[in-house]
Scaffold this motif. Sequence first.
Motif, PDB file in Angstrom:
ATOM      1  N   ALA A  33     -22.457 -25.977  10.093  1.00  0.00           N
ATOM      2  CA  ALA A  33     -23.605 -26.460  10.867  1.00  0.00           C
ATOM      3  C   ALA A  33     -24.258 -25.281  11.574  1.00  0.00           C
ATOM      4  O   ALA A  33     -23.643 -24.647  12.435  1.00  0.00           O
ATOM      5  CB  ALA A  33     -23.158 -27.512  11.875  1.00  0.00           C
ATOM      6  N   TRP A  34     -25.492 -24.985  11.205  1.00  0.00           N
ATOM      7  CA  TRP A  34     -26.192 -23.804  11.688  1.00  0.00           C
ATOM      8  C   TRP A  34     -27.468 -24.174  12.429  1.00  0.00           C
ATOM      9  O   TRP A  34     -28.091 -25.187  12.139  1.00  0.00           O
ATOM     10  CB  TRP A  34     -26.584 -22.903  10.512  1.00  0.00           C
ATOM     11  CG  TRP A  34     -25.491 -22.544   9.585  1.00  0.00           C
ATOM     12  CD1 TRP A  34     -25.241 -23.086   8.363  1.00  0.00           C
ATOM     13  CD2 TRP A  34     -24.498 -21.539   9.782  1.00  0.00           C
ATOM     14  NE1 TRP A  34     -24.150 -22.487   7.795  1.00  0.00           N
ATOM     15  CE2 TRP A  34     -23.679 -21.535   8.636  1.00  0.00           C
ATOM     16  CE3 TRP A  34     -24.221 -20.642  10.811  1.00  0.00           C
ATOM     17  CZ2 TRP A  34     -22.601 -20.666   8.497  1.00  0.00           C
ATOM     18  CZ3 TRP A  34     -23.153 -19.783  10.657  1.00  0.00           C
ATOM     19  CH2 TRP A  34     -22.360 -19.805   9.511  1.00  0.00           C
ATOM     20  N   THR A  35     -27.882 -23.301  13.326  1.00  0.00           N
ATOM     21  CA  THR A  35     -29.222 -23.404  13.905  1.00  0.00           C
ATOM     22  C   THR A  35     -30.170 -22.723  12.920  1.00  0.00           C
ATOM     23  O   THR A  35     -29.737 -21.929  12.079  1.00  0.00           O
ATOM     24  CB  THR A  35     -29.314 -22.689  15.266  1.00  0.00           C
ATOM     25  OG1 THR A  35     -29.135 -21.294  15.057  1.00  0.00           O
ATOM     26  CG2 THR A  35     -28.286 -23.222  16.249  1.00  0.00           C
ATOM     27  N   PHE A  86     -30.095 -35.669  12.045  1.00  0.00           N
ATOM     28  CA  PHE A  86     -30.236 -34.378  12.724  1.00  0.00           C
ATOM     29  C   PHE A  86     -31.598 -33.720  12.483  1.00  0.00           C
ATOM     30  O   PHE A  86     -31.828 -32.608  12.929  1.00  0.00           O
ATOM     31  CB  PHE A  86     -29.114 -33.426  12.303  1.00  0.00           C
ATOM     32  CG  PHE A  86     -27.757 -33.890  12.723  1.00  0.00           C
ATOM     33  CD1 PHE A  86     -27.383 -33.863  14.061  1.00  0.00           C
ATOM     34  CD2 PHE A  86     -26.858 -34.376  11.798  1.00  0.00           C
ATOM     35  CE1 PHE A  86     -26.126 -34.301  14.459  1.00  0.00           C
ATOM     36  CE2 PHE A  86     -25.594 -34.824  12.182  1.00  0.00           C
ATOM     37  CZ  PHE A  86     -25.240 -34.785  13.516  1.00  0.00           C
ATOM     38  N   SER A 133     -30.128 -27.325  11.625  1.00  0.00           N
ATOM     39  CA  SER A 133     -30.939 -28.155  12.501  1.00  0.00           C
ATOM     40  C   SER A 133     -31.093 -27.503  13.867  1.00  0.00           C
ATOM     41  O   SER A 133     -30.147 -26.930  14.406  1.00  0.00           O
ATOM     42  CB  SER A 133     -30.301 -29.537  12.673  1.00  0.00           C
ATOM     43  OG  SER A 133     -31.008 -30.303  13.615  1.00  0.00           O
ATOM     44  N   ARG A 160     -20.859 -29.335  17.351  1.00  0.00           N
ATOM     45  CA  ARG A 160     -21.635 -29.609  16.134  1.00  0.00           C
ATOM     46  C   ARG A 160     -20.799 -30.428  15.153  1.00  0.00           C
ATOM     47  O   ARG A 160     -21.273 -31.414  14.588  1.00  0.00           O
ATOM     48  CB  ARG A 160     -22.052 -28.292  15.473  1.00  0.00           C
ATOM     49  CG  ARG A 160     -22.994 -27.467  16.314  1.00  0.00           C
ATOM     50  CD  ARG A 160     -23.230 -26.104  15.687  1.00  0.00           C
ATOM     51  NE  ARG A 160     -23.927 -25.227  16.614  1.00  0.00           N
ATOM     52  CZ  ARG A 160     -24.364 -24.023  16.316  1.00  0.00           C
ATOM     53  NH1 ARG A 160     -24.157 -23.525  15.103  1.00  0.00           N
ATOM     54  NH2 ARG A 160     -24.985 -23.297  17.211  1.00  0.00           N
ATOM     55  N   HIS A 161     -19.553 -30.015  14.959  1.00  0.00           N
ATOM     56  CA  HIS A 161     -18.669 -30.738  14.042  1.00  0.00           C
ATOM     57  C   HIS A 161     -18.405 -32.151  14.545  1.00  0.00           C
ATOM     58  O   HIS A 161     -18.384 -33.092  13.750  1.00  0.00           O
ATOM     59  CB  HIS A 161     -17.364 -29.969  13.859  1.00  0.00           C
ATOM     60  CG  HIS A 161     -17.514 -28.765  12.994  1.00  0.00           C
ATOM     61  ND1 HIS A 161     -16.630 -28.452  12.000  1.00  0.00           N
ATOM     62  CD2 HIS A 161     -18.455 -27.782  12.973  1.00  0.00           C
ATOM     63  CE1 HIS A 161     -17.014 -27.344  11.394  1.00  0.00           C
ATOM     64  NE2 HIS A 161     -18.113 -26.918  11.977  1.00  0.00           N
ATOM     65  N   PRO A 218     -19.824 -24.666  18.165  1.00  0.00           N
ATOM     66  CA  PRO A 218     -19.411 -25.078  16.818  1.00  0.00           C
ATOM     67  C   PRO A 218     -18.573 -26.372  16.831  1.00  0.00           C
ATOM     68  O   PRO A 218     -18.765 -27.248  15.985  1.00  0.00           O
ATOM     69  CB  PRO A 218     -18.592 -23.889  16.313  1.00  0.00           C
ATOM     70  CG  PRO A 218     -19.199 -22.720  17.027  1.00  0.00           C
ATOM     71  CD  PRO A 218     -19.534 -23.247  18.405  1.00  0.00           C
ATOM     72  N   CYS A 226     -27.094 -37.216   7.294  1.00  0.00           N
ATOM     73  CA  CYS A 226     -27.185 -36.022   8.139  1.00  0.00           C
ATOM     74  C   CYS A 226     -28.615 -35.505   8.218  1.00  0.00           C
ATOM     75  O   CYS A 226     -29.086 -35.121   9.295  1.00  0.00           O
ATOM     76  CB  CYS A 226     -26.244 -34.940   7.628  1.00  0.00           C
ATOM     77  SG  CYS A 226     -24.505 -35.336   7.910  1.00  0.00           S
ATOM     78  N   PHE A 279     -28.677 -28.331  16.873  1.00  0.00           N
ATOM     79  CA  PHE A 279     -27.440 -27.605  17.116  1.00  0.00           C
ATOM     80  C   PHE A 279     -27.610 -26.402  18.044  1.00  0.00           C
ATOM     81  O   PHE A 279     -26.625 -25.758  18.402  1.00  0.00           O
ATOM     82  CB  PHE A 279     -26.832 -27.135  15.797  1.00  0.00           C
ATOM     83  CG  PHE A 279     -26.469 -28.246  14.853  1.00  0.00           C
ATOM     84  CD1 PHE A 279     -25.822 -29.389  15.303  1.00  0.00           C
ATOM     85  CD2 PHE A 279     -26.775 -28.154  13.508  1.00  0.00           C
ATOM     86  CE1 PHE A 279     -25.482 -30.410  14.442  1.00  0.00           C
ATOM     87  CE2 PHE A 279     -26.439 -29.172  12.629  1.00  0.00           C
ATOM     88  CZ  PHE A 279     -25.792 -30.303  13.094  1.00  0.00           C
ATOM     89  N   LYS A 289     -25.424 -26.414  21.127  1.00  0.00           N
ATOM     90  CA  LYS A 289     -24.077 -26.957  20.928  1.00  0.00           C
ATOM     91  C   LYS A 289     -23.113 -25.872  20.422  1.00  0.00           C
ATOM     92  O   LYS A 289     -23.489 -25.031  19.623  1.00  0.00           O
ATOM     93  CB  LYS A 289     -24.115 -28.107  19.921  1.00  0.00           C
ATOM     94  CG  LYS A 289     -24.893 -29.324  20.379  1.00  0.00           C
ATOM     95  CD  LYS A 289     -24.758 -30.440  19.362  1.00  0.00           C
ATOM     96  CE  LYS A 289     -25.585 -31.650  19.718  1.00  0.00           C
ATOM     97  NZ  LYS A 289     -25.176 -32.309  20.921  1.00  0.00           N
TER      98      LYS A 289
END
Length: 100
Positions: free
Chosen positions: A91-93, A32, A57, A68-69, A65, A28, A60, A63
């Motif tokens: 998964a966060w920006t 990413f 990243s 992202r997944h 949620p 990952c 994301f 995108k």
Amino acid sequence: FFFSFGTGKSVVVMSNANNIADLVREKCQSHFDATYCECADVSSSGCGTKLELTIVSAVFSEKSPLARHRAVNSILKEEIASDIHALSIKAWTPEQWETK
């Protein structure tokens, strides 16, 4: 651990739960271009089949949620099919991460 057998393909050999979490984190992180990436084994027995992934990243940013997944699941499809029973993904920006 990565081994090459002259075919140009790499084979991943995992000997314990930490290797599964480490492999997920490394894949990952590189795919990413993550500014932060952590993967923890939260299995009750420590067997590595239940993991929690937190990844930050800029990829994301545009995108949802769900997207992202799906992106994370896509690059981990082999591990999910063979080694991972459950995977929790956060998964966060970078902007979202700064406010946490």
